[in-house]
Design a protein around this motif. Structure first.
Motif, PDB file in Angstrom:
ATOM      1  N   SER A  88       0.848  -1.189   0.000  1.00  0.00           N
ATOM      2  CA  SER A  88       0.000   0.000   0.000  1.00  0.00           C
ATOM      3  C   SER A  88       0.881   1.235   0.000  1.00  0.00           C
ATOM      4  O   SER A  88       2.112   1.143   0.003  1.00  0.00           O
ATOM      5  CB  SER A  88      -0.899   0.005   1.244  1.00  0.00           C
ATOM      6  OG  SER A  88      -0.122   0.281   2.394  1.00  0.00           O
ATOM      7  N   THR A  89       0.232   2.371   0.032  1.00  0.00           N
ATOM      8  CA  THR A  89       0.978   3.627   0.096  1.00  0.00           C
ATOM      9  C   THR A  89       1.688   3.764   1.435  1.00  0.00           C
ATOM     10  O   THR A  89       2.588   4.587   1.563  1.00  0.00           O
ATOM     11  CB  THR A  89       0.034   4.817  -0.123  1.00  0.00           C
ATOM     12  OG1 THR A  89      -1.045   4.731   0.818  1.00  0.00           O
ATOM     13  CG2 THR A  89      -0.523   4.820  -1.535  1.00  0.00           C
ATOM     14  N   LYS A  90       1.307   2.949   2.436  1.00  0.00           N
ATOM     15  CA  LYS A  90       1.901   3.023   3.764  1.00  0.00           C
ATOM     16  C   LYS A  90       2.944   1.949   4.036  1.00  0.00           C
ATOM     17  O   LYS A  90       3.918   2.196   4.728  1.00  0.00           O
ATOM     18  CB  LYS A  90       0.815   2.883   4.838  1.00  0.00           C
ATOM     19  CG  LYS A  90      -0.159   4.021   4.919  1.00  0.00           C
ATOM     20  CD  LYS A  90      -1.142   3.740   6.048  1.00  0.00           C
ATOM     21  CE  LYS A  90      -2.204   4.800   6.172  1.00  0.00           C
ATOM     22  NZ  LYS A  90      -3.149   4.474   7.254  1.00  0.00           N
ATOM     23  N   SER A  91       2.714   0.711   3.555  1.00  0.00           N
ATOM     24  CA  SER A  91       3.588  -0.398   3.931  1.00  0.00           C
ATOM     25  C   SER A  91       3.400  -1.597   3.014  1.00  0.00           C
ATOM     26  O   SER A  91       2.556  -1.597   2.129  1.00  0.00           O
ATOM     27  CB  SER A  91       3.306  -0.824   5.372  1.00  0.00           C
ATOM     28  OG  SER A  91       2.016  -1.396   5.460  1.00  0.00           O
ATOM     29  N   VAL A  92       4.205  -2.625   3.273  1.00  0.00           N
ATOM     30  CA  VAL A  92       4.072  -3.915   2.604  1.00  0.00           C
ATOM     31  C   VAL A  92       3.749  -4.940   3.684  1.00  0.00           C
ATOM     32  O   VAL A  92       4.404  -4.979   4.721  1.00  0.00           O
ATOM     33  CB  VAL A  92       5.367  -4.306   1.866  1.00  0.00           C
ATOM     34  CG1 VAL A  92       5.241  -5.691   1.255  1.00  0.00           C
ATOM     35  CG2 VAL A  92       5.712  -3.275   0.805  1.00  0.00           C
TER      36      VAL A  92
END
Length: 130
Positions: free
Chosen positions: A65-69
């Motif tokens: 995601s735009t935040k993490s994997v």
């Protein structure tokens, strides 16, 4: 708080599983709770190919995601019978419709699915997380 469908079972790693009652083919996805925590999903990789055998607890893919994997874990052991190519092609389905079009793969259960959480147990788990 996201909805928790009553007809599904869940894992502590935030996957959902449907089809436990018929025991033939189980559908696996990630929960709305996980999708919300991830933010906008931009990439989905499902590693097992159709016909391969997976083991409960093993990493079988990842969601970026735009935040993490985050890893996707196999909630049960069995043979992969279908992979949702639509979610690979359009990862936003995980955010937009995690319990329907956003499913990840289907597996023919081998063994038991005893370690899964009920909707009530999953609600208790997620109510304590932030």
């Amino acid at each position: 708080m996201s909805s928790i469908p009553e007809e599904l079972h869940y894992t502590k790693e935030h996957e959902w599983i449907s089809g436990i009652d018929d025991g033939l083919t189980l559908t696996v996805g990630i929960t709305a709770y996980a999708a919300e925590a991830l933010g906008d999903v931009v990439f989905v990789q499902i590693l097992p190919e159709v016909g391969s055998t997976i083991t409960a607890g093993d990493a079988v893919g990842e969601v970026e995601s735009t935040k993490s994997v985050s890893d996707i874990f196999a909630p049960v052991s069995g043979e992969v019978v279908e992979v949702n190519q639509a979610v690979v092609d359009d990862p936003s389905l995980v955010n937009n419709d995690p319990y329907a079009d956003g499913w990840l793969f289907r597996v023919r259960l081998e063994g038991s699915a005893d370690d899964l959480l009920s909707p009530e147990e999953y609600a208790a788990l997620t109510s304590g997380e932030s």
